[in-house]
Design a protein around this motif. Structure first.
Motif, PDB file in Angstrom:
ATOM      1  N   MET A   1       0.884  -1.152   0.000  1.00  0.00           N
ATOM      2  CA  MET A   1       0.000   0.000   0.000  1.00  0.00           C
ATOM      3  C   MET A   1       0.929   1.211   0.000  1.00  0.00           C
ATOM      4  O   MET A   1       1.505   1.566   1.027  1.00  0.00           O
ATOM      5  CB  MET A   1      -0.915   0.017   1.222  1.00  0.00           C
ATOM      6  CG  MET A   1      -1.849   1.222   1.255  1.00  0.00           C
ATOM      7  SD  MET A   1      -3.007   1.137   2.640  1.00  0.00           S
ATOM      8  CE  MET A   1      -4.077  -0.197   2.088  1.00  0.00           C
ATOM      9  N   PRO A   2       1.128   1.832  -1.164  1.00  0.00           N
ATOM     10  CA  PRO A   2       2.132   2.885  -1.260  1.00  0.00           C
ATOM     11  C   PRO A   2       1.614   4.250  -0.819  1.00  0.00           C
ATOM     12  O   PRO A   2       0.408   4.493  -0.787  1.00  0.00           O
ATOM     13  CB  PRO A   2       2.454   2.904  -2.754  1.00  0.00           C
ATOM     14  CG  PRO A   2       1.168   2.492  -3.398  1.00  0.00           C
ATOM     15  CD  PRO A   2       0.532   1.502  -2.456  1.00  0.00           C
ATOM     16  N   ASN A   3       2.538   5.120  -0.507  1.00  0.00           N
ATOM     17  CA  ASN A   3       2.211   6.534  -0.375  1.00  0.00           C
ATOM     18  C   ASN A   3       2.130   7.082  -1.803  1.00  0.00           C
ATOM     19  O   ASN A   3       3.063   6.912  -2.587  1.00  0.00           O
ATOM     20  CB  ASN A   3       3.303   7.256   0.418  1.00  0.00           C
ATOM     21  CG  ASN A   3       3.006   8.725   0.618  1.00  0.00           C
ATOM     22  OD1 ASN A   3       2.945   9.486  -0.330  1.00  0.00           O
ATOM     23  ND2 ASN A   3       2.840   9.122   1.876  1.00  0.00           N
ATOM     24  N   THR A   4       1.032   7.738  -2.141  1.00  0.00           N
ATOM     25  CA  THR A   4       0.800   8.116  -3.536  1.00  0.00           C
ATOM     26  C   THR A   4       1.219   9.548  -3.866  1.00  0.00           C
ATOM     27  O   THR A   4       1.000  10.018  -4.976  1.00  0.00           O
ATOM     28  CB  THR A   4      -0.682   7.940  -3.896  1.00  0.00           C
ATOM     29  OG1 THR A   4      -1.492   8.702  -2.982  1.00  0.00           O
ATOM     30  CG2 THR A   4      -1.087   6.484  -3.842  1.00  0.00           C
ATOM     31  N   ARG A   5       1.820  10.248  -2.919  1.00  0.00           N
ATOM     32  CA  ARG A   5       2.169  11.650  -3.135  1.00  0.00           C
ATOM     33  C   ARG A   5       3.026  11.843  -4.391  1.00  0.00           C
ATOM     34  O   ARG A   5       2.738  12.707  -5.237  1.00  0.00           O
ATOM     35  CB  ARG A   5       2.907  12.179  -1.898  1.00  0.00           C
ATOM     36  CG  ARG A   5       3.484  13.580  -2.013  1.00  0.00           C
ATOM     37  CD  ARG A   5       2.403  14.622  -2.001  1.00  0.00           C
ATOM     38  NE  ARG A   5       2.927  15.944  -2.272  1.00  0.00           N
ATOM     39  CZ  ARG A   5       2.673  17.004  -1.517  1.00  0.00           C
ATOM     40  NH1 ARG A   5       1.910  16.886  -0.453  1.00  0.00           N
ATOM     41  NH2 ARG A   5       3.142  18.182  -1.827  1.00  0.00           N
ATOM     42  N   LEU A   6       4.072  11.044  -4.539  1.00  0.00           N
ATOM     43  CA  LEU A   6       4.988  11.217  -5.663  1.00  0.00           C
ATOM     44  C   LEU A   6       4.296  10.931  -6.995  1.00  0.00           C
ATOM     45  O   LEU A   6       4.565  11.607  -8.007  1.00  0.00           O
ATOM     46  CB  LEU A   6       6.213  10.314  -5.485  1.00  0.00           C
ATOM     47  CG  LEU A   6       7.496  10.737  -6.215  1.00  0.00           C
ATOM     48  CD1 LEU A   6       7.937  12.124  -5.770  1.00  0.00           C
ATOM     49  CD2 LEU A   6       8.601   9.725  -5.959  1.00  0.00           C
ATOM     50  N   SER A   7       3.412   9.960  -7.014  1.00  0.00           N
ATOM     51  CA  SER A   7       2.695   9.658  -8.262  1.00  0.00           C
ATOM     52  C   SER A   7       1.807  10.825  -8.668  1.00  0.00           C
ATOM     53  O   SER A   7       1.672  11.135  -9.865  1.00  0.00           O
ATOM     54  CB  SER A   7       1.876   8.371  -8.111  1.00  0.00           C
ATOM     55  OG  SER A   7       0.813   8.520  -7.181  1.00  0.00           O
TER      56      SER A   7
END
Length: 208
Positions: free
Chosen positions: A93-99
């Motif tokens: 479950m990634p942190n999506t900020r960079l995407s």
């Protein structure tokens, strides 16, 4: 017509809702609307390195969570609109900020394709879209200049737009996605069917 789409790249219903919107637009025909992709983070507390997917889902939803139940419904709903979801491959479950920052950096005409590329990479291939290298690989596969985008990411160029989107979502009171604002006037929340979008399109045309 302008359509604002608030979505998160790890939200399966965002992918389904997006497909329904574009199906409605194809049926409507006519002038292509301006689509503004807006960042939303379902869980901004996820660390940059991400969390294990299944155990995090169980912790978050408790006894009501099951792979066959909650995720099975997503798989069925996706299949109904021609989308694949393979949660057996999803480990993080990634942190999506960079995407979201990467989406903010690409030209408007490339944003929809990149959003779908992220969705496909995560939900069908299980790739970690919280990882910078993986994001740039996906961008390259989509025909985008990954080296240039990587340099711009490192300079923080997409951050201001993401902050603006997140602030706007808080100001409006958005608590879940997908969330669509159509014609700066009407809002639809959730993975609505194409008919719901078509109804709003007709209403806007009548008012015009």
């Amino acid at each position: 017509m302008i359509i604002d789409i608030f979505q998160d790249n790890v939200c399966p219903w965002c992918r389904i809702g997006k497909a329904n919107l574009f199906r409605a637009l194809a049926e409507r025909g006519g002038e292509t609307p301006q689509i503004r992709w807006r960042a939303y983070m379902l869980d901004p507390t996820v660390p940059k390195e991400g969390l294990p997917f299944m155990s995090t889902m169980r912790q978050k939803y408790g006894p009501q969570f099951s792979k066959e139940g909650m995720l099975g419904r997503v798989v069925e709903a996706g299949a109904a609109v021609g989308l694949g979801f393979d949660f057996d491959k999803v480990e993080y479950m990634p942190n999506t900020r960079l995407s979201h920052e990467l989406i903010a950096l690409v030209p408007d005409e490339s944003k929809a394709g990149l959003v779908e590329a992220f969705h496909r990479a995560y939900f069908e291939q299980g790739r970690n879209i919280g990882d910078r290298a993986v994001l740039l690989e996906i961008a390259a596969e989509a025909g985008l200049p990954s080296a240039e985008l990587g340099s711009r990411l490192d300079l923080g160029e997409g951050s201001a737009q993401v902050e603006e989107d997140l602030s706007m979502a808080r100001r409006i009171g958005i608590t879940g996605v997908p969330f669509f604002i159509i014609g700066n006037k009407y809002a639809l929340s959730g993975a609505q069917p194409p008919e719901a979008f078509l109804k709003v399109f007709r209403r806007l045309e009548e008012e015009a």
